[in-house]
Design a protein around this motif. Structure first.
Motif, mmCIF file in Angstrom:
data_model
loop_
_atom_site.group_PDB
_atom_site.id
_atom_site.type_symbol
_atom_site.label_atom_id
_atom_site.label_comp_id
_atom_site.label_asym_id
_atom_site.label_seq_id
_atom_site.Cartn_x
_atom_site.Cartn_y
_atom_site.Cartn_z
ATOM 1 N N LEU A 160 -31.165 3.168 -34.376
ATOM 2 C CA LEU A 160 -32.614 3.152 -35.062
ATOM 3 C C LEU A 160 -32.549 2.322 -36.357
ATOM 4 O O LEU A 160 -33.661 1.552 -36.640
ATOM 5 C CB LEU A 160 -33.172 4.496 -35.185
ATOM 6 C CG LEU A 160 -33.645 5.197 -34.062
ATOM 7 C CD1 LEU A 160 -33.860 6.506 -34.385
ATOM 8 C CD2 LEU A 160 -34.626 4.458 -33.507
ATOM 9 N N ILE A 161 -31.476 2.435 -37.454
ATOM 10 C CA ILE A 161 -31.296 1.758 -38.361
ATOM 11 C C ILE A 161 -31.148 0.298 -38.146
ATOM 12 O O ILE A 161 -31.702 -0.747 -38.859
ATOM 13 C CB ILE A 161 -30.405 2.364 -39.541
ATOM 14 C CG1 ILE A 161 -30.789 3.503 -40.078
ATOM 15 C CG2 ILE A 161 -29.914 1.335 -40.438
ATOM 16 C CD1 ILE A 161 -29.645 4.480 -40.644
ATOM 17 N N GLU A 162 -30.418 -0.057 -37.066
ATOM 18 C CA GLU A 162 -30.277 -1.425 -36.652
ATOM 19 C C GLU A 162 -31.588 -2.072 -36.318
ATOM 20 O O GLU A 162 -31.822 -3.273 -36.395
ATOM 21 C CB GLU A 162 -29.207 -1.294 -35.547
ATOM 22 C CG GLU A 162 -27.833 -1.917 -35.831
ATOM 23 C CD GLU A 162 -27.209 -1.765 -34.405
ATOM 24 O OE1 GLU A 162 -27.652 -2.223 -33.417
ATOM 25 O OE2 GLU A 162 -25.940 -1.256 -34.444
ATOM 26 N N ALA A 163 -32.348 -1.227 -35.511
ATOM 27 C CA ALA A 163 -33.706 -1.734 -35.072
ATOM 28 C C ALA A 163 -34.781 -1.909 -36.225
ATOM 29 O O ALA A 163 -35.850 -2.220 -36.121
ATOM 30 C CB ALA A 163 -34.091 -0.937 -34.074
ATOM 31 N N GLY A 164 -34.414 -1.536 -37.490
ATOM 32 C CA GLY A 164 -35.222 -1.575 -38.667
ATOM 33 C C GLY A 164 -36.105 -0.402 -39.224
ATOM 34 O O GLY A 164 -37.102 -0.664 -40.004
ATOM 35 N N HIS A 165 -35.646 0.531 -38.614
ATOM 36 C CA HIS A 165 -36.213 1.954 -39.054
ATOM 37 C C HIS A 165 -35.415 2.495 -40.072
ATOM 38 O O HIS A 165 -34.459 2.468 -39.844
ATOM 39 C CB HIS A 165 -36.516 2.710 -37.764
ATOM 40 C CG HIS A 165 -37.167 2.207 -36.733
ATOM 41 N ND1 HIS A 165 -38.569 1.928 -36.626
ATOM 42 C CD2 HIS A 165 -37.046 1.642 -35.476
ATOM 43 C CE1 HIS A 165 -38.970 1.321 -35.454
ATOM 44 N NE2 HIS A 165 -37.920 1.100 -34.849
ATOM 45 N N LYS A 166 -36.444 3.322 -40.971
ATOM 46 C CA LYS A 166 -35.932 3.827 -41.891
ATOM 47 C C LYS A 166 -35.575 5.254 -41.824
ATOM 48 O O LYS A 166 -36.643 6.270 -41.560
ATOM 49 C CB LYS A 166 -36.665 3.715 -43.173
ATOM 50 C CG LYS A 166 -36.151 4.224 -44.717
ATOM 51 C CD LYS A 166 -37.055 3.708 -45.727
ATOM 52 C CE LYS A 166 -36.498 4.235 -47.108
ATOM 53 N NZ LYS A 166 -36.431 5.529 -47.382
ATOM 54 N N ARG A 167 -34.406 5.887 -42.203
ATOM 55 C CA ARG A 167 -34.099 7.374 -42.147
ATOM 56 C C ARG A 167 -34.818 8.015 -43.281
ATOM 57 O O ARG A 167 -34.571 7.565 -44.442
ATOM 58 C CB ARG A 167 -32.685 7.646 -41.553
ATOM 59 C CG ARG A 167 -32.389 9.072 -41.658
ATOM 60 C CD ARG A 167 -30.977 9.505 -41.720
ATOM 61 N NE ARG A 167 -30.655 9.864 -43.210
ATOM 62 C CZ ARG A 167 -29.530 9.322 -43.639
ATOM 63 N NH1 ARG A 167 -28.801 8.840 -43.058
ATOM 64 N NH2 ARG A 167 -29.472 9.521 -45.081
ATOM 65 N N VAL A 168 -35.531 8.942 -43.220
ATOM 66 C CA VAL A 168 -35.924 9.763 -44.290
ATOM 67 C C VAL A 168 -35.236 10.957 -44.515
ATOM 68 O O VAL A 168 -34.988 11.054 -45.917
ATOM 69 C CB VAL A 168 -37.584 10.408 -43.845
ATOM 70 C CG1 VAL A 168 -38.014 10.915 -44.728
ATOM 71 C CG2 VAL A 168 -38.658 9.121 -43.393
ATOM 72 N N ARG A 169 -34.498 11.493 -43.464
ATOM 73 C CA ARG A 169 -33.701 12.620 -43.797
ATOM 74 C C ARG A 169 -32.802 12.788 -42.594
ATOM 75 O O ARG A 169 -33.279 12.728 -41.513
ATOM 76 C CB ARG A 169 -34.644 14.118 -44.212
ATOM 77 C CG ARG A 169 -34.132 15.128 -44.711
ATOM 78 C CD ARG A 169 -34.816 16.305 -44.934
ATOM 79 N NE ARG A 169 -35.578 16.816 -43.774
ATOM 80 C CZ ARG A 169 -36.749 17.254 -43.571
ATOM 81 N NH1 ARG A 169 -37.715 16.910 -44.278
ATOM 82 N NH2 ARG A 169 -37.228 17.577 -42.323
ATOM 83 N N ARG A 170 -31.671 13.574 -43.071
ATOM 84 C CA ARG A 170 -30.654 14.040 -41.967
ATOM 85 C C ARG A 170 -30.085 15.495 -42.576
ATOM 86 O O ARG A 170 -29.818 15.629 -43.820
ATOM 87 C CB ARG A 170 -29.563 12.947 -41.972
ATOM 88 C CG ARG A 170 -28.432 13.482 -40.965
ATOM 89 C CD ARG A 170 -27.308 12.602 -40.636
ATOM 90 N NE ARG A 170 -26.723 12.505 -42.214
ATOM 91 C CZ ARG A 170 -25.858 11.432 -42.449
ATOM 92 N NH1 ARG A 170 -25.449 10.730 -41.463
ATOM 93 N NH2 ARG A 170 -25.366 11.383 -43.564
#
Length: 125
Positions: free
Chosen positions: A63-73
């Motif tokens: 998902l990060i590779e696709a340009g999406h930002k992780r908000v929380r893990r």
């Protein structure tokens, strides 16, 4: 509708990643009605802590590779229930025992199921 289409594309990426690492029992729920800040929950089961961690890492990386930002893990250290929050999509990767115990499908049973299209299902059409 464009926002939900973006969520469905995120779902496809996450589902491909999870399936590629041995994720099982993938279920996507449209939670946009009761949770206006989230569109989709993706529930995935792994068969061991190592598998849960590998699935979560792959989903996050793709998902990060696709340009999406992780908000929380959350939960990565224990790897029994890892939650990945990407805003419109929240991915729950469970060890099989936790999935049964917490029963998110039961808690969100009134939410519609979102069909999961992976690269394999699209290619097979």
């Amino acid at each position: 509708m464009q926002a939900f289409e973006n969520s469905v594309e995120m779902l496809r990426i996450a589902a491909d990643a999870a399936a590629g690492k041995g994720g099982e029992d993938l279920v996507a729920l449209d939670v946009s009605g009761p949770l206006p800040l989230v569109d989709i929950f993706l529930l995935v089961t792994g068969n061991s802590e190592r598998n849960v961690a590998a699935i979560a890492d792959e989903v996050e990386d793709r998902l990060i590779e696709a340009g999406h930002k992780r908000v929380r893990r959350e939960g990565r250290a224990e790897a029994r229930w890892v939650l990945l929050d990407f805003g419109d999509l929240i991915v729950h990767v469970f060890h099989s025992e936790e999935r049964v115990f917490y029963g998110l499908e039961r808690l969100w049973k009134d939410c519609p199921v979102v069909p999961i299209e992976t690269a394999e299902t699209v290619a097979g059409e």
